[in-house]
Design a protein around this motif. Structure first.
Motif, PDB file in Angstrom:
ATOM      1  N   VAL A  44      73.680  41.682  -8.898  1.00 24.42           N
ATOM      2  CA  VAL A  44      72.734  42.735  -8.512  1.00 24.42           C
ATOM      3  C   VAL A  44      71.913  43.168  -9.713  1.00 24.42           C
ATOM      4  CG1 VAL A  44      72.526  45.100  -7.670  1.00 24.42           C
ATOM      5  CG2 VAL A  44      74.173  43.548  -6.607  1.00 24.42           C
ATOM      6  N   LEU A  45      72.570  43.349 -10.859  1.00 19.19           N
ATOM      7  CA  LEU A  45      71.863  43.776 -12.061  1.00 19.19           C
ATOM      8  C   LEU A  45      70.945  42.686 -12.595  1.00 19.19           C
ATOM      9  CD1 LEU A  45      74.649  45.797 -13.919  1.00 19.19           C
ATOM     10  CD2 LEU A  45      72.728  46.641 -12.569  1.00 19.19           C
ATOM     11  N   VAL A  46      71.340  41.430 -12.429  1.00 22.72           N
ATOM     12  CA  VAL A  46      70.450  40.340 -12.821  1.00 22.72           C
ATOM     13  C   VAL A  46      69.151  40.418 -12.014  1.00 22.72           C
ATOM     14  CG1 VAL A  46      70.109  37.836 -12.793  1.00 22.72           C
ATOM     15  CG2 VAL A  46      72.274  38.778 -13.616  1.00 22.72           C
ATOM     16  N   VAL A  47      69.276  40.663 -10.713  1.00 23.05           N
ATOM     17  CA  VAL A  47      68.091  40.824  -9.860  1.00 23.05           C
ATOM     18  C   VAL A  47      67.264  42.019 -10.317  1.00 23.05           C
ATOM     19  CG1 VAL A  47      67.306  41.342  -7.519  1.00 23.05           C
ATOM     20  CG2 VAL A  47      69.145  39.691  -7.874  1.00 23.05           C
ATOM     21  N   VAL A  48      67.952  43.120 -10.673  1.00 22.89           N
ATOM     22  CA  VAL A  48      67.255  44.314 -11.165  1.00 22.89           C
ATOM     23  C   VAL A  48      66.434  43.985 -12.406  1.00 22.89           C
ATOM     24  CG1 VAL A  48      67.575  46.569 -12.267  1.00 22.89           C
ATOM     25  CG2 VAL A  48      68.865  45.987 -10.196  1.00 22.89           C
ATOM     26  N   TYR A  49      67.038  43.239 -13.335  1.00 18.40           N
ATOM     27  CA  TYR A  49      66.328  42.892 -14.567  1.00 18.40           C
ATOM     28  C   TYR A  49      65.167  41.941 -14.292  1.00 18.40           C
ATOM     29  CZ  TYR A  49      69.948  45.180 -17.330  1.00 18.40           C
ATOM     30  OH  TYR A  49      70.792  46.100 -17.883  1.00 18.40           O
ATOM     31  N   VAL A  50      65.344  41.025 -13.368  1.00 17.28           N
ATOM     32  CA  VAL A  50      64.244  40.119 -13.018  1.00 17.28           C
ATOM     33  C   VAL A  50      63.074  40.911 -12.435  1.00 17.28           C
ATOM     34  CG1 VAL A  50      63.534  38.252 -11.471  1.00 17.28           C
ATOM     35  CG2 VAL A  50      65.707  38.089 -12.702  1.00 17.28           C
ATOM     36  N   ARG A  51      63.382  41.879 -11.578  1.00 16.13           N
ATOM     37  CA  ARG A  51      62.328  42.701 -10.978  1.00 16.13           C
ATOM     38  C   ARG A  51      61.652  43.587 -12.022  1.00 16.13           C
ATOM     39  NH1 ARG A  51      64.810  44.700  -5.105  1.00 16.13           N
ATOM     40  NH2 ARG A  51      64.752  42.632  -4.110  1.00 16.13           N
ATOM     41  N   LEU A  52      62.450  44.138 -12.932  1.00 20.46           N
ATOM     42  CA  LEU A  52      61.861  44.940 -14.011  1.00 20.46           C
ATOM     43  C   LEU A  52      60.941  44.078 -14.868  1.00 20.46           C
ATOM     44  CD1 LEU A  52      64.891  47.125 -15.203  1.00 20.46           C
ATOM     45  CD2 LEU A  52      62.813  47.925 -14.081  1.00 20.46           C
ATOM     46  N   ALA A  53      61.368  42.835 -15.137  1.00 20.27           N
ATOM     47  CA  ALA A  53      60.552  41.927 -15.941  1.00 20.27           C
ATOM     48  C   ALA A  53      59.224  41.624 -15.238  1.00 20.27           C
ATOM     49  CB  ALA A  53      61.317  40.634 -16.203  1.00 20.27           C
ATOM     50  N   LYS A  54      59.276  41.392 -13.927  1.00 19.87           N
ATOM     51  CA  LYS A  54      58.053  41.107 -13.177  1.00 19.87           C
ATOM     52  C   LYS A  54      57.134  42.320 -13.156  1.00 19.87           C
ATOM     53  CE  LYS A  54      59.918  37.520 -10.145  1.00 19.87           C
ATOM     54  NZ  LYS A  54      60.213  37.113  -8.745  1.00 19.87           N
ATOM     55  N   ARG A  55      57.732  43.507 -13.046  1.00 20.23           N
ATOM     56  CA  ARG A  55      56.928  44.731 -13.056  1.00 20.23           C
ATOM     57  C   ARG A  55      56.253  44.911 -14.414  1.00 20.23           C
ATOM     58  NH1 ARG A  55      60.117  49.982 -11.396  1.00 20.23           N
ATOM     59  NH2 ARG A  55      60.346  48.663  -9.532  1.00 20.23           N
ATOM     60  N   GLU A  56      57.002  44.637 -15.479  1.00 18.32           N
ATOM     61  CA  GLU A  56      56.430  44.738 -16.827  1.00 18.32           C
ATOM     62  C   GLU A  56      55.286  43.758 -17.006  1.00 18.32           C
ATOM     63  OE1 GLU A  56      59.520  44.182 -19.663  1.00 18.32           O
ATOM     64  OE2 GLU A  56      60.115  46.286 -19.657  1.00 18.32           O
ATOM     65  N   GLU A  57      55.443  42.555 -16.458  1.00 19.96           N
ATOM     66  CA  GLU A  57      54.397  41.546 -16.624  1.00 19.96           C
ATOM     67  C   GLU A  57      53.120  41.942 -15.896  1.00 19.96           C
ATOM     68  OE1 GLU A  57      56.021  37.624 -15.802  1.00 19.96           O
ATOM     69  OE2 GLU A  57      56.457  37.495 -17.960  1.00 19.96           O
ATOM     70  N   LYS A  58      53.261  42.559 -14.732  1.00 19.97           N
ATOM     71  CA  LYS A  58      52.070  43.027 -14.022  1.00 19.97           C
ATOM     72  C   LYS A  58      51.339  44.089 -14.844  1.00 19.97           C
ATOM     73  CE  LYS A  58      53.734  42.108  -9.319  1.00 19.97           C
ATOM     74  NZ  LYS A  58      54.112  42.715  -8.011  1.00 19.97           N
ATOM     75  N   MET A  59      52.113  44.977 -15.454  1.00 22.04           N
ATOM     76  CA  MET A  59      51.523  46.016 -16.299  1.00 22.04           C
ATOM     77  C   MET A  59      50.868  45.402 -17.529  1.00 22.04           C
ATOM     78  SD  MET A  59      54.640  48.804 -16.051  1.00 22.04           S
ATOM     79  CE  MET A  59      53.902  49.862 -17.302  1.00 22.04           C
ATOM     80  N   ALA A  60      51.512  44.359 -18.099  1.00 20.81           N
ATOM     81  CA  ALA A  60      50.960  43.716 -19.293  1.00 20.81           C
ATOM     82  C   ALA A  60      49.666  42.973 -18.975  1.00 20.81           C
ATOM     83  CB  ALA A  60      51.987  42.747 -19.876  1.00 20.81           C
ATOM     84  N   ILE A  61      49.599  42.369 -17.797  1.00 26.16           N
ATOM     85  CA  ILE A  61      48.380  41.663 -17.401  1.00 26.16           C
ATOM     86  C   ILE A  61      47.226  42.659 -17.253  1.00 26.16           C
ATOM     87  CG2 ILE A  61      47.293  40.370 -15.519  1.00 26.16           C
ATOM     88  CD1 ILE A  61      50.004  38.994 -15.074  1.00 26.16           C
ATOM     89  N   LYS A  62      47.546  43.831 -16.677  1.00 27.98           N
ATOM     90  CA  LYS A  62      46.502  44.858 -16.544  1.00 27.98           C
ATOM     91  C   LYS A  62      46.018  45.339 -17.907  1.00 27.98           C
ATOM     92  CE  LYS A  62      47.894  46.746 -12.039  1.00 27.98           C
ATOM     93  NZ  LYS A  62      48.367  47.957 -11.313  1.00 27.98           N
ATOM     94  N   GLU A  63      46.950  45.457 -18.852  1.00 28.98           N
ATOM     95  CA  GLU A  63      46.597  46.001 -20.162  1.00 28.98           C
ATOM     96  C   GLU A  63      45.966  44.969 -21.080  1.00 28.98           C
ATOM     97  OE1 GLU A  63      48.672  48.449 -23.906  1.00 28.98           O
ATOM     98  OE2 GLU A  63      49.849  47.893 -22.124  1.00 28.98           O
TER      99      GLU A  63
END
Length: 216
Positions: free
Chosen positions: A170-189
């Protein structure tokens, strides 16, 4: 007969949980909501782990019937036999020196080393509002989450429990989702700069070598 002091040691639960959470906190010094979420997920795993290791052995009680039937004569309420993989795999000698426990310690140490090295680079980049592409970030895009996963997997090797076995994927999935969210923010920035970084750098499996002349 089993030692009455094998479990119910709640002070050790609190002390060990606090030590590992503090180490993770000191290495990561969370500032953003994402930082706190990743540390919070890791902290929940650590508390669940040490609760069973020193507090209440829920897994052993839950499996007591099966364990008694398949491993007669073994006192699973003895702390040493709480290393279930050591016993279930029929390993001999001190559980703290078997191959699983040694591998566990190596993974935990490597994980904390990676966590410290990765977050140092990340926070320097955050302070300058630049993209983190040096150090471990030149080898993979999410070294901080890889570090947390390594540490948790290391603990599972030496002291697997039903709650942590459920929590780990479950936590691995959480970290994968956090990573994807960070990447979306990084692409915007950072726009194209981050897209080029994504093309040149793997997400989860670190590159063995890094071309120093590589530019993002």
């Amino acid at each position: 007969m089993h030692g009455g002091s094998a479990y119910g040691l709640w002070m050790l639960v609190i002390l060990n949980s606090a030590i590992f959470i503090f180490i993770a906190f000191s290495f990561t010094t969370p500032k953003t909501k994402t930082d706190w979420r990743s540390l919070g997920a890791f902290s929940a795993f650590i508390v669940a782990l040490f609760t069973e290791m020193y507090g209440f052995p829920l897994t052993i009680y839950f499996l007591s019937g099966w364990l008694a039937e398949n491993y007669p004569g073994i006192d699973f309420l003895s702390h040493d036999n709480g290393h279930l993989l050591h016993t279930l795999l029929g390993l001999e000698g001190n559980a703290h020196w078997d191959p699983l426990h040694i591998a566990s310690n190596v993974l935990i140490i490597l994980g904390f080393f990676l966590l410290s090295a990765a977050w140092s680079v990340l926070h320097k980049a955050q302070q300058t509002h630049s993209l983190a592409t040096s150090g471990w970030y030149a080898r993979c895009r999410h070294p901080q989450y890889i570090a947390f996963i390594l540490i948790m997997f290391g603990f599972l090797l030496q002291w697997p429990t039903l709650p942590t076995l459920v929590m780990f994927p479950v936590l691995v999935v959480v970290y994968v989702r956090l990573a994807k969210r960070e990447e979306k923010m990084a692409i915007k920035e950072f726009g194209d700069e981050y897209l080029r970084y994504m093309e040149a750098t793997p997400a989860w499996i670190p590159k063995i070598s890094v071309d120093k002349k590589q530019t993002i």
